[in-house]
Each structure stands twice: as C-alpha cells, then as structure tokens.
Design an enzyme around this catalytic site. Structure first.
Site, PDB file in Angstrom:
ATOM      1  N   HIS A   1       1.674   2.241   4.106  1.00 46.25           N
ATOM      2  CA  HIS A   1       0.604   3.414   4.254  1.00 46.25           C
ATOM      3  C   HIS A   1       0.611   4.307   5.645  1.00 46.25           C
ATOM      4  CE1 HIS A   1      -3.334   5.764   4.164  1.00 46.25           C
ATOM      5  NE2 HIS A   1      -3.458   5.508   2.849  1.00 46.25           N
TER       6      HIS A   1
ATOM      7  N   ASP B   1       0.113  -0.618  -5.175  1.00 42.00           N
ATOM      8  CA  ASP B   1      -1.355   0.129  -5.661  1.00 42.00           C
ATOM      9  C   ASP B   1      -1.189   1.407  -6.374  1.00 42.00           C
ATOM     10  OD1 ASP B   1      -0.960   1.371  -3.248  1.00 42.00           O
ATOM     11  OD2 ASP B   1      -2.945   1.216  -2.600  1.00 42.00           O
ATOM     12  N   ASN B   2      -0.239   2.159  -6.172  1.00 45.84           N
ATOM     13  CA  ASN B   2      -0.004   3.594  -6.574  1.00 45.84           C
ATOM     14  C   ASN B   2       1.493   3.937  -6.259  1.00 45.84           C
ATOM     15  OD1 ASN B   2      -2.545   4.015  -4.470  1.00 45.84           O
ATOM     16  ND2 ASN B   2      -0.348   4.709  -3.919  1.00 45.84           N
TER      17      ASN B   2
ATOM     18  N   ASP C   1       0.920  -1.145  -0.075  1.00 44.32           N
ATOM     19  CA  ASP C   1       0.158   0.103  -0.009  1.00 44.32           C
ATOM     20  C   ASP C   1       0.869   1.179  -0.095  1.00 44.32           C
ATOM     21  OD1 ASP C   1      -1.951   1.647   0.097  1.00 44.32           O
ATOM     22  OD2 ASP C   1      -2.799   0.774   1.935  1.00 44.32           O
ATOM     23  N   ASP C   2       0.789   2.022  -1.199  1.00 43.99           N
ATOM     24  CA  ASP C   2       1.756   3.255  -1.386  1.00 43.99           C
ATOM     25  C   ASP C   2       3.227   2.860  -1.346  1.00 43.99           C
ATOM     26  OD1 ASP C   2      -0.836   4.222  -1.063  1.00 43.99           O
ATOM     27  OD2 ASP C   2      -0.418   5.517   0.756  1.00 43.99           O
TER      28      ASP C   2
ATOM     29  N   LYS D   1      -6.393  -5.342   3.614  1.00 47.72           N
ATOM     30  CA  LYS D   1      -7.254  -4.200   3.200  1.00 47.72           C
ATOM     31  C   LYS D   1      -8.192  -4.403   2.016  1.00 47.72           C
ATOM     32  CE  LYS D   1      -6.236   0.566   1.371  1.00 47.72           C
ATOM     33  NZ  LYS D   1      -5.428   1.581   1.432  1.00 47.72           N
TER      34      LYS D   1
ATOM     35  N   ARG E   1      -7.543  -0.882  -6.836  1.00 51.38           N
ATOM     36  CA  ARG E   1      -8.107  -2.428  -6.417  1.00 51.38           C
ATOM     37  C   ARG E   1      -9.469  -2.569  -7.074  1.00 51.38           C
ATOM     38  NH1 ARG E   1      -5.366  -2.655  -1.155  1.00 51.38           N
ATOM     39  NH2 ARG E   1      -4.102  -0.895  -1.220  1.00 51.38           N
TER      40      ARG E   1
ATOM     41  N   LYS F   1       1.911   9.605  -5.489  1.00 55.98           N
ATOM     42  CA  LYS F   1       0.489   9.250  -5.290  1.00 55.98           C
ATOM     43  C   LYS F   1      -0.550  10.566  -5.599  1.00 55.98           C
ATOM     44  CE  LYS F   1      -2.779   7.454  -2.069  1.00 55.98           C
ATOM     45  NZ  LYS F   1      -2.989   6.840  -0.833  1.00 55.98           N
TER      46      LYS F   1
ATOM     47  N   HIS G   1     -11.206  -1.996   0.935  1.00 55.81           N
ATOM     48  CA  HIS G   1     -11.458  -0.317   0.559  1.00 55.81           C
ATOM     49  C   HIS G   1     -11.999  -0.525  -0.804  1.00 55.81           C
ATOM     50  CE1 HIS G   1      -9.043   3.625  -0.170  1.00 55.81           C
ATOM     51  NE2 HIS G   1     -10.429   3.855   0.664  1.00 55.81           N
TER      52      HIS G   1
ATOM     53  N   CYS H   1      -5.492   4.501  -4.102  1.00 60.45           N
ATOM     54  CA  CYS H   1      -5.667   3.117  -3.669  1.00 60.45           C
ATOM     55  C   CYS H   1      -6.850   2.279  -4.289  1.00 60.45           C
ATOM     56  CB  CYS H   1      -6.005   3.157  -2.335  1.00 60.45           C
ATOM     57  SG  CYS H   1      -4.740   3.868  -1.238  1.00 60.45           S
TER      58      CYS H   1
END
Length: 599
Positions: A223, A330-331, A14-15, A117, A56, A389, A119, A52
C-alpha cells in the site's frame, strides 16, 4: 493422546496486484510464494471486496461486509455521518453482530496472535485484542509510513487520536502504545510486523505450545506510500524503464504460459484514468514513474522474504505441515490518483507531500518520500481484468490466493479456476478444525451465520474442474457507495457510477470474457433483468440502502454550505473593497478633471 488440531495462518498483502508475484506470472523475486504454490494450490477464481476494510470484515466474519459493519468504509462515513447513523451494517467497524474468527478459535482453545494492519475499528473495544487475538502488535488505521516516519501526525494542533477519531493508532496486546517512542528505531513495516509475529510464537509458554495456533499476519505493504530499503530497490533498477504497457504484455504472456488465463483471453484496455500515455511523458517523468514501480517491486520482494522467515520457523518447530496457510491480497492493485485525497485534518496528500516530504528522483523510496504509482502500473498488474481497486470490475475484486495444507491436499502444484470468495475462509477453517459456527448465540449475544462456503471439496480434489463451491443459483454481490456488481454462475452484472463508469448496468459472461470487454446488456436484456432481480435479492438479504444517492447529496450540501459560509465571511471585505474602488475612481476622475478640464 488426542491428535493436535490444525494450526491456521492467514497472510494478507495490501493492494497487491493479481500478477505481481512469480506464481501468478510476475517478475518480482518471490521464491517463498513460488514454493508455497508448488506445495499447495493457486486459485484463479478467488474474489474479495473492492477495497481494504470491507474485505477484512468479510475475511474475519465469513459474511458480507454490509452485515459485518463495513457497508461503507469508515473514512467515507466520517464525511457524511448523519446518513449512516443507526444503520446496522454501516458502523464503520467490525460489529458485534458477527462472531469474529479470532473469538471463535480463542474459545475453542486456540492460541491467537495478530501482527499488522487492523482497519476494522479505532477504539479499544473494537481493536484486535477485543475481537479474539491474545497477542497483538497492530496499526489500527488504513495506511501509514512504512518507516514509521509520520511528521504530519505530530506537527498539528490536534493530537493524532483526534485526527483519526479513535483512541490511538498503535496497539500492543490490549493497550495503546506511542508509535513515535514505543516501536523499534529501525522500524520497517513488513520486517517489524514479522519480528513481532515470530516473537509471539517463540515466546509461547509450554501450555501455549500445546495449543493449536491461529496467526493473522496482514502486511501494510505494498500500500502507498511506496517505500523500501534502497538495497532492495536496487535489485529492480531499470527493470521497468519500458513502461506499464510493456510490463502488462509480459505479464499477460506469462499468465498464459502458466495456464492461469486462457490463451485466447482478450484483455481490457489499460487502466488510464485520463492520465498521459507513457510515450508522451518527458524523460524525467518516465524516470520518476519507473522508479516508483521499482520501489513497489521491492516492497513485494520484502513481503516474500518475511513469509520465508515465518515458514523457516514453522519448519524448525515441526509445525509447518500441520498448518493451513492462506496467502491473499485484500483487493486489486491501487490505481487512484491520490493528490487530492484528504487524509488528515483538512490536508490533502499533495499538501502533506509538499510540506513534509522529498519526492526528488534520488530520494524516492526513502522514509521521507511519499509516492504512489498510479493507474497505468495498476492496470498492468490487474490485466487481463478491467479496472483496479475500488472498482466492481474484475480488476478490483479478482485477487491472488495460495493455499498450502498437506493433510487435506491430495495433489499439489495445481491451479483451480473455481469461483471462491474471501467469505469462505471462516467456514473452511472451522470445517478443518472440526468446529461448528456458533450462530445464533455467541458470547451472550446474537450473531449472524456465515454466507461463505468451505473449500474442503477443492482441497481434496483440486484437479477436478467440475467441482463448484458456489452452485449455479448462488448469488454473490458487491457494493460500496453505488459501485456494484452481482454474480450468478459465470454471469455478472455491474454498475459503475460516473466518473468510474457509464452510470448504467453492464452485463458480462465471464466464461468467455474475463476482461469484461463485451457488454451484453443490449443483446441479452432478459438476462440483464434476471441479474438485476438477483441484485435486488442481495440488496435485501444484506440490509443495504441507497447510500450512493444520499452520500453524494450530503457532500453536495456540505460543499454548498462551505461556499455560503466562505461568502458570508468575505462579504464585509467585499463591501470595503467596493467602497475603496469607488473612492479611487472618484479621486481619479477629480484629478483628470482638474488637469484636463471637461474635455
């Protein structure tokens, strides 16, 4: 006996920045990812959405986020719900116009499991169990404390469910659980998610073991808030004391040496967002900033440790080499300044930190700290790309991706620069599983086809740089509230509204300018017009609307209304204050006159 179909394992960080891990030039200790890369392939042309939940949605649907329900992140929709109401593709959750990957594989006889996660929806019917995962341990919102320490959630008049406008925060299989009482006391996100993931695998029945599995392991790290066990943080003590520019330079040199970027690459200027340059910071501020980066590194380190645990289990059970493994971010790295970000019931991050957390130097990284590392460290991680991001520049959408699958890979340890997207994962998995996408009808409802493409050609011939997954005429686009881009071949046009950018379309040739440094909009007006026509095609095909203008107008109106209400509430008090001042002034004049006369 029929040959068992391949297993699938998708791991999401994540990130995570492009160059954070060792396979991508980073100094963070990630031996398991390094080994995965040496036994598989590294992609340097892999692209996601700029944030994010849109990523996904694309990952699990194989199509664009504007079709799958995340045309805008749910957090944004809540600020101006009226403009998104009844607009397909802007539901704020993974909608039922798409067949989710878990659902497809579940119907094809796969044992499906997910830990991490989500989301993609905050209600039971929108959660992971409802969308195809049989075994689940999931946090539904977009972020959370990595030690599960959430005093701000339980110290408010509203219940957490009311704050998040959903049915709950944590799910175990198909039921909601209480995050404060039903999770392990020694909770740490990456460790606990992996514990549950491995439990789901080890506790399979004999019948379930005979099934192929699809595992989804989306970590919440790295994150914000940046938090990790102190013994892991200690490994990185002092490593970042020379600041983000020095880190960026080291990472760039390593990327070049590994052949991941061209030796003559021109990097974009460091991502700053009007922050103070490193050399102008006080020594105390430098120490706090570098400490945040040390914690971030520890979080990435622990992701790798837990990937190693999953690998060891699969090796022990003999399932490793029959498992298609994808590791991705994810980014781009998160570079926002978060102080003013609203996160809970009118609270900003700064409000929450002041009331509940201790961000003193020695406490940074602990359960009761709440820090982020800011734009400059993010810029070091995304270099040579521009931005981070939430930007449609390469820094926001150009991400690491490693694939391991011996049955298809003819060679390993190679790097492919072929342009690919996160939408490709669904068609790739279905191709390898020997399955067709079920559109137009799935589980009794109409569903859309995929927009992504199978990676089989580059898996079988990763050494052949001539192979292209997307043809020179294929259009790929990005957009979130006016932050937009379109790519055809190596040409890319992008639009960044102020304050992120210039508020006009820019044009780049990525075959020569990975850093998006040289804007060709003025020198190539014909190409720019052509790219804008392609963007219009993307706009129409995905069902977009001009959310940027309407959204910001709605926020402006809400701000004006709030000011009007505040003024109306203050008006009686202002009148009283004015009357009081007039009375005081009159009394003052009377006293002066009685004392000094008319002179």
């Amino acid at each position: 006996m029929a040959e068992k179909k391949p297993n699938f394992l998708v791991i999401v960080a994540d990130d995570l920045g492009f160059s954070d891990t060792s396979p991508y030039g980073g100094e963070i200790d990630t031996p398991n990812l390094q080994r995965l890369a040496e036994e598989g392939i590294r992609m340097t042309g892999f692209h996601t959405a700029a944030s994010c939940s849109p990523t996904r949605a694309m990952l699990l649907s194989g199509t664009d986020s504007h079709i799958a329900g995340l045309g805008v992140m749910a957090e944004k929709i809540k600020k101006a719900p009226d403009i998104f109401k009844d607009k397909p593709g802007y539901e704020g959750y993974l909608n039922y116009r798409v067949a989710a990957l878990g659902e497809i594989l579940q119907d094809a006889g796969y044992f499906t499991l997910m830990s991490g996660k989500w989301h993609l929806g905050l209600k039971k019917e929108l959660g992971p169990h409802a969308r195809g995962f049989t075994k689940v341990l999931s946090t539904l919102p977009g972020a959370g404390n990595h030690f599960n320490h959430e005093p701000q959630l339980y110290d408010l008049k509203e219940k957490p469910t009311a704050i998040f406008k959903g049915d709950g925060i944590w799910m175990k299989d198909e039921v909601f659980i209480n995050g404060s009482t039903d999770l392990p006391k020694d909770f740490y996100s990456s460790n606990t998610f992996t514990d549950y993931f491995l439990d789901f695998l080890t506790e399979r029945t004999e019948e379930e073991k005979a099934q192929p599995f699809f595992g989804y392991l989306p970590f919440t790290a790295p994150h914000w808030p940046l938090q990790a066990p102190q013994d892991i943080i200690e490994k990185y003590r002092g490593k970042y004391d020379d600041g983000p520019i020095a880190l960026r330079d080291r990472r760039l040199q390593s990327l070049i040496e590994k052949g991941l970027v061209p030796p003559d690459v021109e990097p974009a200027p460091l991502h700053m967002l009007k922050t103070q340059p490193w050399e102008e910071l006080s020594e105390d501020d430098k120490r706090k900033s570098s400490r945040a980066m040390e914690v971030y590194a520890a979080m990435v380190d622990l992701i790798d440790v837990n990937i190693g645990r999953v690998r060891a289990y699969l090796q022990e059970t003999g399932e490793l080499d029959n498992t298609f493994i994808v590791f991705m971010s994810d980014n781009g790295a998160e570079g926002q300044l978060l102080e003013a970000l609203p996160i809970l019931a009118g609270y900003t991050v700064e409000d929450v930190v002041k009331k509940y957390y201790d961000n003193s130097l020695d406490n940074i990284g602990n359960y009761n700290s709440f820090v982020w590392y800011g734009p400059q460290w993010a810029g070091a991680a995304t270099a040579p790309a521009r931005g981070a991001k939430s930007h449609s520049t390469e820094g926001g959408i150009h991400c690491p991706c490693i694939v391991r699958y011996p049955p298809a890979l003819r060679q390993n340890g190679l790097v492919t620069s072929t342009f690919t997207t996160v939408m490709d994962i669904v068609p790739t998995i279905l191709d390898l599983a020997g399955l067709e996408h079920p559109s137009p009808i799935f589980r009794g409802r109409e569903v859309v086809p995929v927009r992504g493409k199978s990676w089989r050609p580059i898996l079988e011939h990763p050494e052949d740089e001539e192979i292209q997954i997307y043809q020179p005429t294929d259009i790929v686009g990005w957009e979130q509230l006016g932050i937009a881009a379109v790519r055809v071949g190596d040409w890319k046009a992008l639009f960044l509204p102020p304050p992120k950018g210039l508020g006009r379309w820019e044009l780049y040739d990525l075959s020569k300018d990975l850093g998006e440094v040289h804007d060709l909009a003025e020198s190539h007006p014909g190409k720019l017009r052509e790219m804008l026509q392609h963007y219009e095609t993307y706009f129409q095909e995905t069902g977009m609307f001009d959310s940027y203008t309407m959204y910001h107008e709605a926020l402006k109106q809400k701000k004006a209304e709030r000011k009007r209400v505040e003024t109306s509430l203050l008006t009686p008090y202002i009148s009283i204050i004015r009357q009081s001042l007039a009375f005081v002034q009159e009394r003052f004049r009377s006293v002066v006159k009685s004392t000094w006369g008319d002179e």
